[in-house]
Design a protein around this motif. Structure first.
Motif, PDB file in Angstrom:
ATOM      1  N   THR A 121       1.056  -1.238   0.350  1.00  0.00           N
ATOM      2  CA  THR A 121      -0.103  -0.049  -0.133  1.00  0.00           C
ATOM      3  C   THR A 121       0.882   1.408  -0.143  1.00  0.00           C
ATOM      4  OG1 THR A 121      -1.349  -1.142   1.298  1.00  0.00           O
ATOM      5  CG2 THR A 121      -1.337   1.090   1.041  1.00  0.00           C
ATOM      6  N   ILE A 122       1.678   1.621   0.942  1.00  0.00           N
ATOM      7  CA  ILE A 122       2.684   2.181   0.902  1.00  0.00           C
ATOM      8  C   ILE A 122       3.498   2.632  -0.971  1.00  0.00           C
ATOM      9  CG2 ILE A 122       4.672   3.287   1.827  1.00  0.00           C
ATOM     10  CD1 ILE A 122       3.777   2.064   4.554  1.00  0.00           C
ATOM     11  N   LYS A 123       4.413   1.638  -1.016  1.00  0.00           N
ATOM     12  CA  LYS A 123       4.728   2.163  -2.386  1.00  0.00           C
ATOM     13  C   LYS A 123       3.354   1.573  -3.533  1.00  0.00           C
ATOM     14  CE  LYS A 123       7.236  -0.753  -5.437  1.00  0.00           C
ATOM     15  NZ  LYS A 123       8.837  -1.571  -5.984  1.00  0.00           N
ATOM     16  N   SER A 124       2.264   1.614  -3.312  1.00  0.00           N
ATOM     17  CA  SER A 124       1.677   2.109  -4.671  1.00  0.00           C
ATOM     18  C   SER A 124       1.047   3.726  -4.038  1.00  0.00           C
ATOM     19  CB  SER A 124       0.466   1.572  -4.305  1.00  0.00           C
ATOM     20  OG  SER A 124       0.641   0.046  -5.021  1.00  0.00           O
ATOM     21  N   GLU A 125       1.682   4.379  -2.945  1.00  0.00           N
ATOM     22  CA  GLU A 125       0.920   4.997  -2.692  1.00  0.00           C
ATOM     23  C   GLU A 125       2.159   6.346  -2.696  1.00  0.00           C
ATOM     24  OE1 GLU A 125      -1.652   9.130  -1.228  1.00  0.00           O
ATOM     25  OE2 GLU A 125      -1.788   6.910  -1.732  1.00  0.00           O
ATOM     26  N   ILE A 126       3.652   5.934  -2.966  1.00  0.00           N
ATOM     27  CA  ILE A 126       4.570   6.568  -3.668  1.00  0.00           C
ATOM     28  C   ILE A 126       4.568   7.236  -4.818  1.00  0.00           C
ATOM     29  CG2 ILE A 126       6.727   6.563  -3.280  1.00  0.00           C
ATOM     30  CD1 ILE A 126       7.127   4.706  -0.939  1.00  0.00           C
ATOM     31  N   GLU A 127       3.772   5.651  -5.819  1.00  0.00           N
ATOM     32  CA  GLU A 127       3.591   6.042  -7.092  1.00  0.00           C
ATOM     33  C   GLU A 127       3.170   6.548  -7.345  1.00  0.00           C
ATOM     34  OE1 GLU A 127       5.700   1.588  -8.083  1.00  0.00           O
ATOM     35  OE2 GLU A 127       3.442   1.576  -7.581  1.00  0.00           O
ATOM     36  N   ARG A 128       1.943   6.473  -6.775  1.00  0.00           N
ATOM     37  CA  ARG A 128       0.842   7.428  -7.650  1.00  0.00           C
ATOM     38  C   ARG A 128       1.509   8.905  -7.045  1.00  0.00           C
ATOM     39  NH1 ARG A 128      -2.814  10.566  -5.077  1.00  0.00           N
ATOM     40  NH2 ARG A 128      -2.236   9.866  -3.381  1.00  0.00           N
ATOM     41  N   ALA A 129       1.375   9.521  -6.035  1.00  0.00           N
ATOM     42  CA  ALA A 129       1.945  10.608  -5.672  1.00  0.00           C
ATOM     43  C   ALA A 129       2.957  11.032  -6.246  1.00  0.00           C
ATOM     44  CB  ALA A 129       2.248  10.848  -4.492  1.00  0.00           C
ATOM     45  N   LEU A 130       4.211  10.110  -6.886  1.00  0.00           N
ATOM     46  CA  LEU A 130       4.963  10.801  -7.858  1.00  0.00           C
ATOM     47  C   LEU A 130       4.330  10.543  -9.296  1.00  0.00           C
ATOM     48  CD1 LEU A 130       8.528   8.650  -7.125  1.00  0.00           C
ATOM     49  CD2 LEU A 130       8.004  11.373  -6.994  1.00  0.00           C
ATOM     50  N   ASP A 131       3.904  10.297  -9.686  1.00  0.00           N
ATOM     51  CA  ASP A 131       3.419  10.081 -10.904  1.00  0.00           C
ATOM     52  C   ASP A 131       2.263  11.325 -11.132  1.00  0.00           C
ATOM     53  OD1 ASP A 131       4.525   7.691 -11.416  1.00  0.00           O
ATOM     54  OD2 ASP A 131       2.588   6.787 -11.285  1.00  0.00           O
ATOM     55  N   LYS A 132       1.555  11.333 -10.337  1.00  0.00           N
ATOM     56  CA  LYS A 132       0.660  12.881 -10.124  1.00  0.00           C
ATOM     57  C   LYS A 132       1.517  13.948  -9.901  1.00  0.00           C
ATOM     58  CE  LYS A 132      -3.307  15.202  -7.068  1.00  0.00           C
ATOM     59  NZ  LYS A 132      -4.356  14.878  -6.816  1.00  0.00           N
ATOM     60  N   ALA A 133       2.266  14.267  -9.286  1.00  0.00           N
ATOM     61  CA  ALA A 133       3.665  15.649  -9.219  1.00  0.00           C
ATOM     62  C   ALA A 133       3.975  15.568 -10.063  1.00  0.00           C
ATOM     63  CB  ALA A 133       4.055  14.935  -7.752  1.00  0.00           C
ATOM     64  N   LEU A 134       4.713  14.712 -10.997  1.00  0.00           N
ATOM     65  CA  LEU A 134       5.070  14.849 -12.165  1.00  0.00           C
ATOM     66  C   LEU A 134       4.500  15.400 -13.490  1.00  0.00           C
ATOM     67  CD1 LEU A 134       8.056  11.918 -11.731  1.00  0.00           C
ATOM     68  CD2 LEU A 134       8.328  14.474 -10.993  1.00  0.00           C
ATOM     69  N   ALA A 135       3.248  15.053 -13.426  1.00  0.00           N
ATOM     70  CA  ALA A 135       2.545  14.931 -14.626  1.00  0.00           C
ATOM     71  C   ALA A 135       2.642  16.266 -15.260  1.00  0.00           C
ATOM     72  CB  ALA A 135       1.214  14.258 -13.850  1.00  0.00           C
TER      73      ALA A 135
END
Length: 91
Positions: A77-91
């Motif tokens: 869950t933590i890894k998925s949240e990090i991936e989602r947050a990074l993808d959103k921030a870099l979009a």
């Protein structure tokens, strides 16, 4: 201890990526009670049961996090949240 490593490529350049990373780290620090300490283009993050770093590069951002025993059960869950947050921030 569980290790999480997430890297995302970007084409923003180091300065723009750092601005986005600063906003993301500030948000995560508030939400998850993280202590963040910047050292150039690297930020060390720490809280009870977890510590790690975010490294901002010219064309990538790399997050490395070590989780203690209690948080390691939530590593997916933590890894998925990090991936989602990074993808959103870099979009």
């Amino acid at each position: 201890m569980t290790q999480i490593s997430v890297e995302r490529k970007h084409s923003l350049g180091r300065d723009a990526a750092r601005q986005k990373a600063e906003a993301l780290v500030d948000k995560l620090a508030r939400e998850y009670d993280l202590k963040a300490s910047w050292h150039g283009d690297r930020v060390e993050v720490k809280r009870s049961g977890a510590n790690g770093s975010v490294l901002i590069g010219e064309d990538s951002i790399k997050v490395e996090l070590k989780l203690g025993m209690m948080l390691s059960m939530m590593s997916g869950t933590i890894k998925s949240e990090i991936e989602r947050a990074l993808d959103k921030a870099l979009a």
